[in-house]
Write a protein that holds these residues in place. Structure first.
Motif, mmCIF file in Angstrom:
data_model
loop_
_atom_site.group_PDB
_atom_site.id
_atom_site.type_symbol
_atom_site.label_atom_id
_atom_site.label_comp_id
_atom_site.label_asym_id
_atom_site.label_seq_id
_atom_site.Cartn_x
_atom_site.Cartn_y
_atom_site.Cartn_z
ATOM 1 N N MET A 53 0.844 -1.202 0.000
ATOM 2 C CA MET A 53 0.000 0.000 0.000
ATOM 3 C C MET A 53 0.880 1.254 0.000
ATOM 4 N N GLY A 54 0.366 2.324 -0.588
ATOM 5 C CA GLY A 54 1.184 3.532 -0.676
ATOM 6 C C GLY A 54 0.394 4.817 -0.581
ATOM 7 N N THR A 55 0.995 5.794 0.103
ATOM 8 C CA THR A 55 0.475 7.161 0.143
ATOM 9 C C THR A 55 1.579 8.101 -0.312
ATOM 10 N N THR A 56 1.224 9.340 -0.546
ATOM 11 C CA THR A 56 2.241 10.343 -0.867
ATOM 12 C C THR A 56 1.680 11.741 -0.647
ATOM 13 N N ASP A 57 2.578 12.689 -0.483
ATOM 14 C CA ASP A 57 2.212 14.108 -0.372
ATOM 15 C C ASP A 57 1.120 14.318 0.675
ATOM 16 N N LEU A 58 1.341 13.733 1.843
ATOM 17 C CA LEU A 58 0.383 13.889 2.944
ATOM 18 C C LEU A 58 0.351 15.328 3.458
ATOM 19 N N HIS A 59 1.465 16.009 3.391
ATOM 20 C CA HIS A 59 1.549 17.441 3.710
ATOM 21 C C HIS A 59 0.881 17.798 5.048
ATOM 22 N N GLY A 60 1.226 17.058 6.070
ATOM 23 C CA GLY A 60 0.764 17.407 7.409
ATOM 24 C C GLY A 60 -0.708 17.161 7.661
ATOM 25 N N SER A 61 -1.340 16.302 6.874
ATOM 26 C CA SER A 61 -2.778 16.055 7.008
ATOM 27 C C SER A 61 -3.021 14.815 7.866
ATOM 28 N N VAL A 62 -3.561 15.027 9.053
ATOM 29 C CA VAL A 62 -3.961 13.926 9.922
ATOM 30 C C VAL A 62 -5.481 13.802 9.943
ATOM 31 N N PHE A 63 -6.142 14.922 10.168
ATOM 32 C CA PHE A 63 -7.598 14.944 10.281
ATOM 33 C C PHE A 63 -8.236 15.359 8.963
ATOM 34 N N ASN A 64 -9.484 14.979 8.772
ATOM 35 C CA ASN A 64 -10.254 15.457 7.630
ATOM 36 C C ASN A 64 -10.761 16.863 7.957
ATOM 37 N N TRP A 65 -9.804 17.789 7.986
ATOM 38 C CA TRP A 65 -10.087 19.132 8.474
ATOM 39 C C TRP A 65 -9.355 20.167 7.648
ATOM 40 N N ASP A 66 -10.025 21.276 7.395
ATOM 41 C CA ASP A 66 -9.432 22.402 6.681
ATOM 42 C C ASP A 66 -9.220 23.524 7.692
ATOM 43 N N TYR A 67 -7.974 23.755 8.084
ATOM 44 C CA TYR A 67 -7.689 24.770 9.097
ATOM 45 C C TYR A 67 -7.949 26.182 8.577
ATOM 46 N N ALA A 68 -7.993 26.345 7.261
ATOM 47 C CA ALA A 68 -8.248 27.670 6.694
ATOM 48 C C ALA A 68 -9.716 28.065 6.819
ATOM 49 N N THR A 69 -10.620 27.075 6.704
ATOM 50 C CA THR A 69 -12.049 27.369 6.809
ATOM 51 C C THR A 69 -12.607 27.010 8.179
ATOM 52 N N ASP A 70 -11.793 26.360 8.997
ATOM 53 C CA ASP A 70 -12.207 25.904 10.331
ATOM 54 C C ASP A 70 -13.424 24.985 10.225
ATOM 55 N N ALA A 71 -13.339 24.052 9.284
ATOM 56 C CA ALA A 71 -14.438 23.121 9.046
ATOM 57 C C ALA A 71 -13.881 21.845 8.420
ATOM 58 N N GLU A 72 -14.725 20.823 8.346
ATOM 59 C CA GLU A 72 -14.306 19.602 7.660
ATOM 60 C C GLU A 72 -13.878 19.931 6.238
ATOM 61 N N PHE A 73 -12.857 19.209 5.773
ATOM 62 C CA PHE A 73 -12.389 19.426 4.406
ATOM 63 C C PHE A 73 -13.463 18.986 3.414
ATOM 64 N N ASP A 74 -13.613 19.768 2.357
ATOM 65 C CA ASP A 74 -14.496 19.370 1.255
ATOM 66 C C ASP A 74 -14.033 20.095 0.008
ATOM 67 N N ASP A 75 -14.217 19.468 -1.127
ATOM 68 C CA ASP A 75 -13.938 20.126 -2.401
ATOM 69 C C ASP A 75 -15.046 19.759 -3.376
ATOM 70 N N ALA A 76 -14.913 20.213 -4.615
ATOM 71 C CA ALA A 76 -15.985 20.004 -5.593
ATOM 72 C C ALA A 76 -16.265 18.530 -5.838
ATOM 73 N N ALA A 77 -15.240 17.689 -5.688
ATOM 74 C CA ALA A 77 -15.403 16.246 -5.904
ATOM 75 C C ALA A 77 -15.733 15.504 -4.611
ATOM 76 N N HIS A 78 -15.884 16.260 -3.517
ATOM 77 C CA HIS A 78 -16.188 15.694 -2.200
ATOM 78 C C HIS A 78 -15.118 14.698 -1.743
ATOM 79 N N ASN A 79 -13.878 15.044 -2.012
ATOM 80 C CA ASN A 79 -12.771 14.259 -1.488
ATOM 81 C C ASN A 79 -12.627 14.500 0.005
ATOM 82 N N ASP A 80 -12.031 13.540 0.678
ATOM 83 C CA ASP A 80 -11.643 13.687 2.075
ATOM 84 C C ASP A 80 -10.127 13.586 2.165
#
Length: 604
Positions: A53-80
């Motif tokens: 199994m493999g991951t990459t470019d985690l970039h400090g992401s532990v939680f499904n959280w967007d610190y910029a919006t202070d809310a759960e992460f979401d995008d147009a494709a509803h990725n987590d």
């Protein structure tokens, strides 16, 4: 930079019986049971299936959280995003295939990218006298990673932070082409050998070779110059893969923090290719699969034929930030007294299909809450909302604000110097189209959203002619669009895949960009102080270190004279300006200094 010998040699043996593996890529389910089938002369031939199994470019992401919006992460494709989601996927794979028939690796860029990562590098640094353990190390240890390659962003906070992170990891950080600048010996562990065991008790030795990005020598020059060097991926893979085979590796994986395109963003500043993963597969025999990182794109499976062996190499890049988990399904066959790779296939799992692993979220809940409180701290007020939604196609106050603060900082720094009389220009890029500064209270997180990268600020001297060339290069970003008829803003940018962060606007001059003309002949009415720009005039350009070091391959700036620099992040300079001023007033800096045209007619 001596290696920790216990870590170098330890935890490399994994044993256990094979179990059923349903849906192994390219392998019928009946064969994916580590089964024994008839071979030559009627002997039963053993097959063993396992999954990497493999991951990459985690970039400090532990939680499904967007610190910029202070809310759960979401995008147009509803990725987590986040390791807590990855942990649930990993547990599912281990239950299905048997933990002892799996490995878990990463292809780099782990400790930079979110405010969580920044907090434990700068605010409450892990290098402090009683510093905490890095949250990414705690999460990855708990999940049970077997190895991780070094990414270029691992070096952003300096070698001491990286070494402290390395000490905290229960798995090796791999970088065969990260070498001591003087001795050229490996400064990090080049590889790891992991041993699995088939149902009949035969060991399968899986080698994982780590390769990182040569661009580190440019992008983090301030941290690595004179200490570390970064030779090319192809050259180093050609050196190490035969050694791994001679050491008994039955299967060779590469974790490469290097994209597949064969291109470089830094031009000819280095003799080594930035995005070299496919070249490694094509030119270095003996590799079975490559986990790819760095490019932030999703490639479930790509097959490259090695030009020397004629064998296929399987490459896969899971999407960044923990949005995807790659599965490499491998079947080996016992033939003539040794294991041979029968098949390799890859695919990705989407982390939005599962819940966060409560074990991981509980483990780091206190750290998460501490960072949330930090980013929500009010530092000033804004008289108006500023948004980046139209920044790629219009001169907007939000980019003017970044450029204004940078220019102010540089002017103050150069006061009283031999360069104080030179006009200061300033570049800015649209890093996020969703970034905005709200009207009213301004917090640290709104500044983090505006400037999400940990870039630092420099001052370089350019001539008017070089500024013109810089702007022409930047204008490649637009799709050539004939005059007449409406223009769809969503279809006029990102020509030939140019990302938003590689398009710069320059404040301090005024100009037009004629998108009806071919790239290289688009800049018109370039003015300074109300007069046509003098090609011989000299200017100071306030520019981020990524661009100044060659990122994006913009002309002239990397070779230009550096007259000032700081190790403080531009984001912190903006935060400091807001704290000192108390108020952001767009009337102080907003102006329409550039616009898009077609045959001289404004587009918008």
């Amino acid at each position: 930079m001596s290696l920790n010998r216990r870590k170098f040699l330890g935890r490399s043996v994994v044993t256990g019986a094979g179990v059923a593996l349903s849906g192994a890529a390219g392998v019928p389910a009946a064969q994916a049971v580590a089964a024994r089938g008839p071979g030559r002369h009627g002997h039963r031939r053993e097959r063993y299936a396992f999954t990497v199994m493999g991951t990459t470019d985690l970039h400090g992401s532990v939680f499904n959280w967007d610190y910029a919006t202070d809310a759960e992460f979401d995008d147009a494709a509803h990725n987590d995003v986040g390791l807590a989601k990855i942990s649930t996927l990993v547990d599912g794979v281990r239950r299905e295939r048997g933990r002892r028939n799996t490995l878990l690796i990463d292809a780099g860029d782990t400790i930079q990218g979110t405010q969580l990562a920044y907090y434990y590098a700068k605010v409450d640094p892990i290098t402090g006298p009683n510093g905490p353990v890095h949250p990414m190390a705690r999460a990855m240890n708990a999940i049970g990673y077997d190895a991780a390659a070094l990414g270029n962003h691992e070096f952003n906070y300096g070698i001491p932070v990286l070494r402290k992170f390395e000490e905290s990891c229960d798995f090796p950080l791999l970088g065969a082409n990260a070498v001591d600048a003087k001795s050229l010996r490996p400064a990090f562990r080049p590889y790891v050998l992991k041993r699995l065991r088939s149902p009949r008790g035969r060991e399968v030795t899986v080698a994982v070779l780590g390769l990182t990005n040569p661009g580190i020598a440019i992008w983090d020059k301030a941290h690595v110059q004179g200490k570390l060097a970064f030779p090319g991926l192809v050259e180093q893979a050609a050196k190490w893969v035969p050694k791994l085979r001679s050491m008994g590796a039955d299967v060779v994986f590469v974790a490469a923090h290097s994209g597949m395109s064969g291109t470089s963003s830094y031009g000819d500043q280095l003799p080594y290719v930035e995005n070299a993963a496919a070249l490694v597969a094509e030119q270095v025999p003996g590799i079975d699969a490559i986990l790819v990182g760095h490019a932030h794109v999703e490639v479930p499976e790509r097959r490259v034929v090695n030009e020397k062996s004629g064998r296929e190499v399987v490459l896969s890049e899971p999407l960044k930030w923990g949005q995807r988990l790659t599965l490499f399904d491998v079947v080996v066959e016992w033939r003539r007294g040794r294991w041979e790779v029968g098949s390799v296939g890859s695919r990705v799992l989407n982390s939005n299909a599962v819940a966060e692993d409560a074990r991981i979220t509980r483990l780091l809940r206190a750290e998460h809450r501490k960072v949330v409180a930090y980013v929500n701290r009010v530092i000033g007020r804004s008289k108006a909302e500023m948004t980046a939604a139209e920044a790629p196609v219009k001169d907007t106050p939000v980019l003017d604000f970044i450029a204004f603060v940078q220019a102010e900082v540089v002017r103050k720094a150069l006061a009283g110097s031999a360069y104080a009389s030179l006009p200061v220009l300033s570049q800015a890029s649209c890093f996020s189209r969703t970034a905005k500064v709200p009207e009213g209270d301004v917090t640290i997180r709104s500044m983090a959203a505006l400037y999400p990268f940990d870039n630092t600020l420099e001052a370089r001297v350019l001539t008017g002619a070089q500024v013109r060339a810089y702007l022409e290069f930047s204008a490649r970003y637009y799709v050539q669009t004939a005059g007449g008829g409406p223009v769809d803003p969503s279809k006029v940018t990102n020509a030939e895949g140019t990302p938003d962060y590689n398009y710069d606007v320059v404040s301090g001059v005024s100009y037009e960009i004629d998108i009806a003309k071919p790239a290289g002949r688009r800049i018109g009415k370039l003015m300074f102080g109300g007069k046509p720009l003098d090609d011989a005039a000299r200017f100071v350009l306030a520019v981020n270190n990524y661009r100044a070091s060659g990122g994006g391959n913009f002309p002239h700036v990397a070779a230009a004279e550096q007259v000032w620099s700081t190790s403080d992040e531009i984001r912190n300079l903006i935060i400091g300006w807001v704290q000192e001023s108390g108020e952001i007033d767009p009337a102080q800096f907003a102006a329409v200094d550039w616009k898009l045209t077609r045959d001289g007619v404004p587009v918008f």
